[in-house]
Design an enzyme around this catalytic site. Structure first.
Site, PDB file in Angstrom:
ATOM      1  N   THR A  43       8.937  -2.038  -4.556  1.00 26.13           N
ATOM      2  CA  THR A  43       7.870  -2.173  -3.482  1.00 26.13           C
ATOM      3  C   THR A  43       6.498  -3.045  -4.102  1.00 26.13           C
ATOM      4  N   CYS A  44       6.253  -2.597  -5.281  1.00 23.48           N
ATOM      5  CA  CYS A  44       5.132  -3.227  -5.745  1.00 23.48           C
ATOM      6  C   CYS A  44       5.001  -4.710  -6.016  1.00 23.48           C
ATOM      7  N   GLY A 178      -4.721   3.508  10.847  1.00 21.30           N
ATOM      8  CA  GLY A 178      -4.749   4.294   9.501  1.00 21.30           C
ATOM      9  C   GLY A 178      -5.925   3.518   8.509  1.00 21.30           C
ATOM     10  N   GLU A 201      -8.954   5.468  12.467  1.00 20.88           N
ATOM     11  CA  GLU A 201      -8.631   6.521  11.853  1.00 20.88           C
ATOM     12  C   GLU A 201      -8.686   8.046  12.472  1.00 20.88           C
ATOM     13  N   ILE A 269       0.261   4.384   8.190  1.00 21.47           N
ATOM     14  CA  ILE A 269      -0.738   5.835   8.209  1.00 21.47           C
ATOM     15  C   ILE A 269       0.187   6.609   7.037  1.00 21.47           C
ATOM     16  N   GLY A 270       0.668   5.764   6.106  1.00 26.52           N
ATOM     17  CA  GLY A 270       1.282   6.397   4.669  1.00 26.52           C
ATOM     18  C   GLY A 270       2.533   5.975   4.561  1.00 26.52           C
ATOM     19  N   ARG A 271       3.160   6.586   3.535  1.00 24.57           N
ATOM     20  CA  ARG A 271       4.393   6.313   3.071  1.00 24.57           C
ATOM     21  C   ARG A 271       5.169   7.726   2.641  1.00 24.57           C
ATOM     22  N   ASP A 311       7.149   7.440  -6.678  1.00 21.33           N
ATOM     23  CA  ASP A 311       6.713   7.679  -5.412  1.00 21.33           C
ATOM     24  C   ASP A 311       7.664   8.917  -4.837  1.00 21.33           C
ATOM     25  N   HIS A 442     -24.576  -6.336 -22.487  1.00 23.52           N
ATOM     26  CA  HIS A 442     -25.416  -6.551 -21.159  1.00 23.52           C
ATOM     27  C   HIS A 442     -25.276  -8.232 -21.103  1.00 23.52           C
TER      28      HIS A 442
HETATM   29  P1  FAD Z   1       9.312   1.387  -5.502  1.00 21.23           P
HETATM   30  O1  FAD Z   1       8.377   0.489  -6.098  1.00 21.23           O
HETATM   31  O2  FAD Z   1       9.266   1.774  -4.120  1.00 21.23           O
HETATM   32  O3  FAD Z   1      10.753   0.957  -6.023  1.00 21.23           O
HETATM   33  C1  FAD Z   1      11.885   1.767  -5.842  1.00 21.23           C
HETATM   34  C2  FAD Z   1      13.162   0.793  -5.619  1.00 21.23           C
HETATM   35  O4  FAD Z   1      14.295   1.523  -5.641  1.00 21.23           O
HETATM   36  C3  FAD Z   1      13.146  -0.128  -4.463  1.00 21.23           C
HETATM   37  O5  FAD Z   1      13.004  -1.488  -5.154  1.00 21.23           O
HETATM   38  C4  FAD Z   1      14.147   0.429  -3.541  1.00 21.23           C
HETATM   39  O6  FAD Z   1      14.948  -0.805  -3.009  1.00 21.23           O
HETATM   40  C5  FAD Z   1      15.010   1.058  -4.760  1.00 21.23           C
HETATM   41  N1  FAD Z   1      16.329   1.687  -4.070  1.00 21.23           N
HETATM   42  C6  FAD Z   1      15.736   2.839  -3.314  1.00 21.23           C
HETATM   43  N2  FAD Z   1      16.858   3.679  -3.030  1.00 21.23           N
HETATM   44  C7  FAD Z   1      17.736   2.997  -3.681  1.00 21.23           C
HETATM   45  C8  FAD Z   1      19.112   3.374  -3.838  1.00 21.23           C
HETATM   46  N3  FAD Z   1      19.807   4.527  -3.285  1.00 21.23           N
HETATM   47  N4  FAD Z   1      20.143   2.474  -4.501  1.00 21.23           N
HETATM   48  C9  FAD Z   1      19.479   1.479  -5.123  1.00 21.23           C
HETATM   49  N5  FAD Z   1      18.137   1.062  -5.181  1.00 21.23           N
HETATM   50  C10 FAD Z   1      17.459   1.973  -4.402  1.00 21.23           C
HETATM   51  N6  FAD Z   1      -0.012   0.691  -5.920  1.00 21.23           N
HETATM   52  C11 FAD Z   1      -0.942   0.599  -6.790  1.00 21.23           C
HETATM   53  O7  FAD Z   1      -0.966   1.328  -8.068  1.00 21.23           O
HETATM   54  N7  FAD Z   1      -1.673  -0.533  -6.992  1.00 21.23           N
HETATM   55  C12 FAD Z   1      -1.662  -1.295  -5.586  1.00 21.23           C
HETATM   56  O8  FAD Z   1      -2.589  -2.147  -5.557  1.00 21.23           O
HETATM   57  C13 FAD Z   1      -0.824  -1.081  -4.767  1.00 21.23           C
HETATM   58  N8  FAD Z   1      -0.711  -1.827  -3.647  1.00 21.23           N
HETATM   59  C14 FAD Z   1       0.247  -1.763  -2.924  1.00 21.23           C
HETATM   60  C15 FAD Z   1       0.171  -2.423  -1.503  1.00 21.23           C
HETATM   61  C16 FAD Z   1       1.137  -2.160  -0.544  1.00 21.23           C
HETATM   62  C17 FAD Z   1       1.185  -2.834   0.534  1.00 21.23           C
HETATM   63  C18 FAD Z   1       2.250  -1.188  -0.558  1.00 21.23           C
HETATM   64  C19 FAD Z   1       3.052  -0.913   0.383  1.00 21.23           C
HETATM   65  C20 FAD Z   1       2.159  -0.228  -1.797  1.00 21.23           C
HETATM   66  C21 FAD Z   1       1.276  -0.689  -2.882  1.00 21.23           C
HETATM   67  N9  FAD Z   1       1.115   0.366  -4.104  1.00 21.23           N
HETATM   68  C22 FAD Z   1       0.257   0.011  -4.855  1.00 21.23           C
HETATM   69  C23 FAD Z   1       2.037   1.251  -4.099  1.00 21.23           C
HETATM   70  C24 FAD Z   1       3.099   1.019  -5.039  1.00 21.23           C
HETATM   71  O9  FAD Z   1       3.619  -0.042  -4.445  1.00 21.23           O
HETATM   72  C25 FAD Z   1       3.989   2.012  -5.371  1.00 21.23           C
HETATM   73  O10 FAD Z   1       3.129   3.343  -5.675  1.00 21.23           O
HETATM   74  C26 FAD Z   1       5.016   1.868  -6.558  1.00 21.23           C
HETATM   75  O11 FAD Z   1       5.811   0.779  -6.121  1.00 21.23           O
HETATM   76  C27 FAD Z   1       5.900   3.095  -6.565  1.00 21.23           C
HETATM   77  O12 FAD Z   1       7.145   2.521  -7.555  1.00 21.23           O
HETATM   78  P2  FAD Z   1       8.448   3.239  -7.729  1.00 21.23           P
HETATM   79  O13 FAD Z   1       9.071   2.671  -8.866  1.00 21.23           O
HETATM   80  O14 FAD Z   1       8.330   4.692  -7.597  1.00 21.23           O
HETATM   81  O15 FAD Z   1       9.033   2.844  -6.360  1.00 21.23           O
HETATM   82  P1  NAI Z   2      -2.930   6.152   2.931  1.00 18.01           P
HETATM   83  O1  NAI Z   2      -2.360   7.823   3.127  1.00 18.01           O
HETATM   84  O2  NAI Z   2      -3.615   5.788   1.970  1.00 18.01           O
HETATM   85  O3  NAI Z   2      -3.786   6.400   4.497  1.00 18.01           O
HETATM   86  C1  NAI Z   2      -3.222   6.493   5.726  1.00 18.01           C
HETATM   87  C2  NAI Z   2      -4.329   6.996   6.723  1.00 18.01           C
HETATM   88  O4  NAI Z   2      -3.844   6.939   7.968  1.00 18.01           O
HETATM   89  C3  NAI Z   2      -5.109   8.159   6.431  1.00 18.01           C
HETATM   90  O5  NAI Z   2      -6.327   7.891   6.351  1.00 18.01           O
HETATM   91  C4  NAI Z   2      -4.713   8.957   7.651  1.00 18.01           C
HETATM   92  O6  NAI Z   2      -5.555   9.937   7.827  1.00 18.01           O
HETATM   93  C5  NAI Z   2      -4.608   8.084   8.715  1.00 18.01           C
HETATM   94  N1  NAI Z   2      -3.596   8.265   9.814  1.00 18.01           N
HETATM   95  C6  NAI Z   2      -2.520   9.255   9.856  1.00 18.01           C
HETATM   96  N2  NAI Z   2      -1.832   9.425  10.907  1.00 18.01           N
HETATM   97  C7  NAI Z   2      -2.595   8.454  11.670  1.00 18.01           C
HETATM   98  C8  NAI Z   2      -2.398   8.251  13.136  1.00 18.01           C
HETATM   99  N3  NAI Z   2      -1.504   8.971  13.974  1.00 18.01           N
HETATM  100  N4  NAI Z   2      -3.340   7.680  13.698  1.00 18.01           N
HETATM  101  C9  NAI Z   2      -4.649   7.259  13.010  1.00 18.01           C
HETATM  102  N5  NAI Z   2      -4.759   7.223  11.563  1.00 18.01           N
HETATM  103  C10 NAI Z   2      -3.650   8.043  11.125  1.00 18.01           C
HETATM  104  O7  NAI Z   2      -1.661   5.532   3.435  1.00 18.01           O
HETATM  105  P2  NAI Z   2      -1.248   3.842   3.408  1.00 18.01           P
HETATM  106  O8  NAI Z   2      -2.601   3.152   3.737  1.00 18.01           O
HETATM  107  O9  NAI Z   2      -0.178   3.576   4.560  1.00 18.01           O
HETATM  108  O10 NAI Z   2      -0.620   3.552   2.068  1.00 18.01           O
HETATM  109  C11 NAI Z   2       0.260   4.253   1.495  1.00 18.01           C
HETATM  110  C12 NAI Z   2       0.114   4.471   0.038  1.00 18.01           C
HETATM  111  O11 NAI Z   2       0.373   3.125  -0.606  1.00 18.01           O
HETATM  112  C13 NAI Z   2      -1.100   5.191  -0.376  1.00 18.01           C
HETATM  113  O12 NAI Z   2      -0.486   6.481  -0.688  1.00 18.01           O
HETATM  114  C14 NAI Z   2      -1.476   4.294  -1.628  1.00 18.01           C
HETATM  115  O13 NAI Z   2      -1.180   5.392  -2.518  1.00 18.01           O
HETATM  116  C15 NAI Z   2      -0.536   3.299  -1.665  1.00 18.01           C
HETATM  117  N6  NAI Z   2      -1.116   2.090  -1.822  1.00 18.01           N
HETATM  118  C16 NAI Z   2      -1.929   1.907  -2.802  1.00 18.01           C
HETATM  119  C17 NAI Z   2      -2.718   0.737  -2.921  1.00 18.01           C
HETATM  120  C18 NAI Z   2      -3.481   0.645  -3.912  1.00 18.01           C
HETATM  121  O14 NAI Z   2      -3.528   1.406  -5.158  1.00 18.01           O
HETATM  122  N7  NAI Z   2      -4.563  -0.302  -4.178  1.00 18.01           N
HETATM  123  C19 NAI Z   2      -2.555  -0.179  -1.962  1.00 18.01           C
HETATM  124  C20 NAI Z   2      -1.831  -0.122  -0.981  1.00 18.01           C
HETATM  125  C21 NAI Z   2      -1.245   0.974  -0.818  1.00 18.01           C
END
Ligand code: FAD
Ligand code: NAI
Length: 463
Positions: A43-44, A178, A201, A269-271, A311, A442
């Site tokens: 995902t990342c 969210g 929110e 609204i979360g993952r 995750d 500084h």
């Molecule tokens: P993932 O990165 O989700 O990787 C899991 C992989 O497993 C995927 O590629 C999937 O295809 C593969 N997979 C799953 N099931 C199977 C299977 N059965 N067989 C084969 N392959 C499989 N986190 C930060 O710290 N900083 C950020 O700035 C940040 N920005 C984000 C922005 C967005 C838009 C999103 C959605 C997330 C963001 N995150 C950020 C969260 C971050 O992406 C995740 O926490 C991180 O990728 C988790 O790593 P992971 O290795 O657990 O899983």
């Molecule tokens: P989140 O958990 O950060 O935020 C979801 C928000 O949606 C919460 O504030 C919740 O109260 C609200 N919500 C839930 N149900 C709702 C509803 N029905 N109506 C209105 N609001 C509602 O989840 P988000 O933003 O989807 O991100 C998912 C994950 O990805 C996060 O847990 C975060 O750790 C990771 N991520 C990290 C980033 C970073 O580190 N910079 C960037 C993007 C994602």
């Protein structure tokens, strides 16, 4: 190795899985990593951290040119948006980094098994019709978007984060469901590029999990930037007709409904953990009530030889947490002592300004005992002031008796970089006095950390 194909087989090549694979191979273990995507990095790298930061960085420049921030410094420009080019540089960043992981796999002799993995037993998984037996299996399957019941994501009018990264044109009105990290980061991107953005929110503040001062200040800053923030509000329906959506909203506590029109709706609204199709029951595992796989501190599941990271297990869903667990799990498998301190994992929101924190919030710290708090505004930091970045503060929470730092929170243009110092301090058990008496260069934004630490003891210099 007798009849094992691998010492370690990792399912998923996100920051958890790919880092575990490289570390395991570095430690001399025969390693494979299964990934169903066409590219490595999870995902990342593909649809998360990296492409979102590419869009945030580019849109920040556009906004600075458009909103007068550059003009304030004597740079008068009228920016013209080339969205196709902005997307191209995003894809370029993603392509370069995902290819980089492929190169690292080859360099470290990690086998990439392409396809979907499903358990056949506790030590065997099937991938693409073939069975692979491994002494150790690491589940690193990550997470995907939580759907909102009754709302269909079509990736055109109603999008998730992946769709929101790729919009082909700037929507006139965007509604973000969210007010968490994704909503605020991607909402900021499109607001900067010209959308009228409304964030809805459910809770009474944005950014659950963060310190309350930070949450309140963030809402003020985003409003000042032009976002409409509707707190304590739930979306009860989204009706799409052609290229428009009509949302029905209600106060979370109940009350009269209202409607809102949008050209684009972002559901953020979360993952939730990815375990579908993995057949974990065949490994002897089950999910907890939140759909996660439970592990002990060494990242072992209850089944010997099966481990889980990132995750898919409890804890913050963050790339750096997954990476650190990836290193720790490989070291534990190799018989070393993998170290990860779940009490010191920073969280950063890459908006403008950035929002960062590590450790306990003030409310959490108060529940544990008496505390002291030091707070220093960025307005009084010479570098932030000179750079026209007056918003934000640094806040340090310390134990009243031992002075040990329990939590650090910051809103500042470079808060994500500043927070590393707090992590290091907390990892070493620093007191606020240790930080206050550490020389900081500084003029830097980081001086605000020193001054907040001085504030814990009641004697900051510049306020
Ligand atoms: P993932 O990165 O989700 O990787 C899991 C992989 O497993 C995927 O590629 C999937 O295809 C593969 N997979 C799953 N099931 C199977 C299977 N059965 N067989 C084969 N392959 C499989 N986190 C930060 O710290 N900083 C950020 O700035 C940040 N920005 C984000 C922005 C967005 C838009 C999103 C959605 C997330 C963001 N995150 C950020 C969260 C971050 O992406 C995740 O926490 C991180 O990728 C988790 O790593 P992971 O290795 O657990 O899983
Ligand atoms: P989140 O958990 O950060 O935020 C979801 C928000 O949606 C919460 O504030 C919740 O109260 C609200 N919500 C839930 N149900 C709702 C509803 N029905 N109506 C209105 N609001 C509602 O989840 P988000 O933003 O989807 O991100 C998912 C994950 O990805 C996060 O847990 C975060 O750790 C990771 N991520 C990290 C980033 C970073 O580190 N910079 C960037 C993007 C994602």
């Amino acid at each position: 190795m007798a009849d094992y194909d691998y010492d370690v087989l990792i399912i998923g090549a996100g920051p958890g899985g790919y880092v575990a694979a490289i570390r395991a191979a570095q430690l001399g273990l025969k390693t494979a990593c299964v990934e169903r995507r066409e590219t490595l990095g999870g995902t990342c790298l593909n649809v998360g951290c990296i492409p979102s930061k590419a869009m945030l960085h580019a849109s920040e420049y556009f906004d600075a040119a458009k909103n007068g921030a550059m003009a304030e410094m004597g740079i008068e420009v009228t920016p013209k948006l080339n969205l196709a080019k902005m997307h191209a540089q995003r894809l370029d960043a993603v392509g370069g980094l995902t290819k980089g992981i492929e190169f690292l796999f080859k360099k470290n002799k990690v086998d990439w098994l392409k396809g979907y993995a499903a358990f056949e037993s506790a030590d065997t998984v099937a991938v693409g019709g073939k069975s692979y037996r491994a002494k150790n299996i690491v589940i690193a399957t990550g997470s995907s978007v939580t759907p909102l019941p009754g709302v269909t994501i079509d990736q055109k009018v109603v999008v998730d984060s992946t769709g929101a990264l790729e919009l082909p044109k700037v929507p006139k009105r965007m509604v973000v469901i969210g007010g968490g990290v994704i909503g605020l980061e991607l909402g900021s991107v499109w607001r900067r590029l010209g959308s009228e953005v409304t964030v809805v929110e459910f809770l009474d503040q944005l950014l659950p999990g963060m310190d309350m001062d930070v949450r309140k200040e963030a809402a003020k800053i985003f409003k000042k930037q032009g976002m409409t923030i509707k707190l304590g509000t739930k979306v009860t329906g989204v009706a799409v007709k052609g290229s428009k959506a009509t949302l029905t909203l209600e106060p979370a506590a109940g009350g009269a409904a209202e409607t809102l029109e949008a050209d684009c709706v972002l559901v953020s609204i979360g993952r939730r953990p990815n375990t579908e199709g993995l057949a974990i029951d065949k490994a002897g595992l089950e999910l907890n009530a939140r759909g996660q796989i439970e592990t002990d501190h060494e990242l072992r599941t209850k089944v010997p030889g099966v481990w889980a990271i990132g995750d898919v297990i409890p804890g913050p869903m963050l790339a750096h947490k997954a990476e650190d667990e990836g290193i720790a799990v490989a070291e534990n498998i190799a018989g070393l002592t993998g170290i990860i301190n779940h009490a010191v994992i920073p969280g950063v929101v890459y908006t403008w300004p950035e929002i960062a924190g590590v450790g306990l919030t003030e409310d959490q710290a108060k529940e544990k005992g008496e505390i002291k708090v030091g707070k220093f505004p960025m307005l009084a930091n010479s570098r932030a002031k000179t750079n026209h970045e007056p918003d934000g503060f640094v806040k340090i929470i310390a134990d009243a008796k031992t002075d040990r730092v329990l939590g650090v929170w910051a809103i500042a243009s470079v808060a994500g970089t500043m927070i590393a110092e707090a992590c290091l301090g907390m990892e070493f058990g620093a007191t606020s006095e240790d930080i206050a008496y550490t020389c900081h260069a500084h003029p830097t934004h980081s001086e605000a950390i020193k001054e907040a630490a001085m504030g814990v003891r009641g004697k900051a210099i510049h306020i």
